[in-house]
Design a protein around this motif. Sequence first.
Motif, short mmCIF file in Angstrom:
data_model
loop_
_atom_site.label_atom_id
_atom_site.label_comp_id
_atom_site.label_asym_id
_atom_site.label_seq_id
_atom_site.Cartn_x
_atom_site.Cartn_y
_atom_site.Cartn_z
N PHE A 44 39.14 16.10 -69.95
CA PHE A 44 38.89 16.86 -71.18
C PHE A 44 38.19 15.97 -72.21
O PHE A 44 37.18 16.36 -72.80
CB PHE A 44 40.24 17.36 -71.73
N MET A 48 33.48 14.72 -73.32
CA MET A 48 32.98 14.85 -74.70
C MET A 48 32.35 13.57 -75.25
O MET A 48 31.83 13.58 -76.36
CB MET A 48 34.11 15.32 -75.62
N THR A 210 22.63 11.57 -83.04
CA THR A 210 23.38 12.60 -82.32
C THR A 210 24.21 11.96 -81.23
O THR A 210 23.71 11.13 -80.48
CB THR A 210 22.41 13.61 -81.69
N GLU A 212 25.87 13.17 -78.19
CA GLU A 212 26.00 14.37 -77.36
C GLU A 212 27.10 14.22 -76.32
O GLU A 212 27.20 13.18 -75.67
CB GLU A 212 24.68 14.61 -76.63
N PRO A 213 27.90 15.25 -76.11
CA PRO A 213 28.87 15.23 -75.01
C PRO A 213 28.13 15.06 -73.68
O PRO A 213 27.12 15.73 -73.45
CB PRO A 213 29.54 16.61 -75.07
N SER A 274 30.41 29.14 -78.28
CA SER A 274 30.36 27.88 -77.55
C SER A 274 31.48 27.79 -76.52
O SER A 274 32.64 28.09 -76.80
CB SER A 274 30.49 26.74 -78.56
N LEU A 276 32.49 24.97 -75.12
CA LEU A 276 33.32 23.84 -75.57
C LEU A 276 34.31 24.33 -76.62
O LEU A 276 35.48 23.91 -76.63
CB LEU A 276 32.41 22.74 -76.14
N GLY A 277 33.85 25.23 -77.49
CA GLY A 277 34.74 25.78 -78.51
C GLY A 277 35.85 26.64 -77.90
O GLY A 277 37.00 26.54 -78.29
N THR A 280 38.44 24.47 -76.32
CA THR A 280 39.16 23.76 -77.38
C THR A 280 40.20 24.70 -77.99
O THR A 280 41.35 24.31 -78.22
CB THR A 280 38.19 23.29 -78.47
N LEU A 328 37.40 12.82 -81.29
CA LEU A 328 37.58 14.03 -80.49
C LEU A 328 38.59 14.97 -81.13
O LEU A 328 39.15 15.85 -80.48
CB LEU A 328 37.98 13.65 -79.06
#
Lengths: 422, 126
Positions: A44, A48, A210, A212-213, A274, A276-277, A280, A328
């Motif tokens: 997890f 990221m 930036t 970036e994951p 998203s 990822l969102g 999360t 994170l």
Amino acid sequence: MGFFCSGKDIKESKTMPSVNSGDTAWVLIATALVLMMTPALAFFYGGMVRKKNILSTLNLNIIVMALISVQWVLIGYSLAFGPSTIGLVGNLAYAGFNNVGDAPNAAYAPTVPHIAYAAYQMTFAIITPALITGAFVERVRFKTFLVFIALWSTFVYGPVAHWVWGKGGLFHNLGVLDFAGGTVVHVTAGFSALMFAWVIGPRKGYGKVTMEPSNIPFTILGAGLLWMGWFGFNGGSALAADGVAANAIMTTNTAAATAGLVWMLLSWRDSKPSVLGIVTGAVVGLVAITPASGFVSPLAALVIGGVAALISYNAIKFRQRLQLDESLDVWACHGMGGLWGALATGLFASKAINPAGADGLFYGNPGQFLVQALTVVVVAAFSMGVTFVLTKALDKVMGLRVSPNEEEVGLDISEHGEHAYS
Amino acid sequence: MTKKIEAIIREEKLNDIKDALHAIGIVGMNISEVRGHGRQGGITLVGRTGTYQVDMLPRIQLNIVLSDKNVERTIEAICGAAKTGNIGDGIIFVYPVDEVVRIRTGERGHEALMYEGDIDTLPVQE
């Protein structure tokens, strides 16, 4: 048939009359499920970070499995669950797993072997410090980290677990409800993460370049395995294969699902839904339901999960506005999710769900809410205080972060001499 | 004269461009994955909360070496297939090539570029 009436059988029936094989089987399975959550968390988190730090990030979690497993046997279990010393910490009666055998410890789990309970609790002690690692990825000095984790577990996790869960513990005596560790696990980790991030400072270039994951699919894999493992985390905390365990699994799933949906809508409102969102959000829902899962109904879990997503989503935005590189968002997701969950337990808990629990504010018992609030405030402040002292001291003695050049090269090469992809 | 065409194109247009090139008889080519940006500067991606800016975008660099009599047709084929009209469609560079050696046969220069049915073996179309 005298053959079956061996001496061993007689001894067992005397020393552990109440071991229930169904309960024990479920606790052992739940132990494996919760252990899996730490490598799940590794993925997890690992997904990221930037690709030059992915091995380092995975390792920060994996090594905690090794380190805390040893600490737990030597001293950790006894500090948390040993006989109480004035409500503050367990004594050393169980150090080295002395007196931790196959006979149940009636104070905690009367129907499973004491050693099964201790093994189950070990998996919680492992994942809690692993959660903190999200705060300082991509810049922490590995050897300092190892010392920090060993000390943090000893001086934060052990005592707090004792206060909340230990027989005779400070808040346990006040009647605080924390079914599976909203306070013990998520508030301690989340608020310690906030303090650690503040002391160590931001990653080089934070806010300017930036970051970036590197692998969002890893993050989704990790979140999926966390979701599954959480059935053991919350369901197992019933310490029995019964209706409370089943209720905990159902509330857990409901909160995760609702929080994932709410996060999706928030993300959609701000731009696009998203992925990822969404994952999360699911994790935040799991965090928030943790303290409540065995005390509230599935409908209450829906509210707890949905509100958790709102709180954590805005906590991340708040943290970003402060320009604080809590990388994170351990504080926003676990600290604030856990804090909300602990308070929500004081609102939604019902003896109709779990007669061994208590009624919350909405069931006519405002005192429960106050106990919950007092506990999270003290635990959050204590976690931050000890983490401040540990990180400042370790920074002086060993240095908390790698050199700027090592940071730019990436921790995979500079700390471990390996790279993730050839 | 031998020329090298180096085209920076959208990833999603590669198949269309390959088809267009095959249609005019281009046999050999190679590609590499590159990152960069021109005038458009970058794109916005979605994160946990809100968005963030990425300035180096993934693109494909397509390399073709052929005789200069066919360069214009090749450029037309690439442009025809690569163009969307939006910013970020890419760019084409043409360079002179000093020497070509086909490793298997040791052939050099124009000979080394000839394949059966290749555009350079066909009569020039006007």
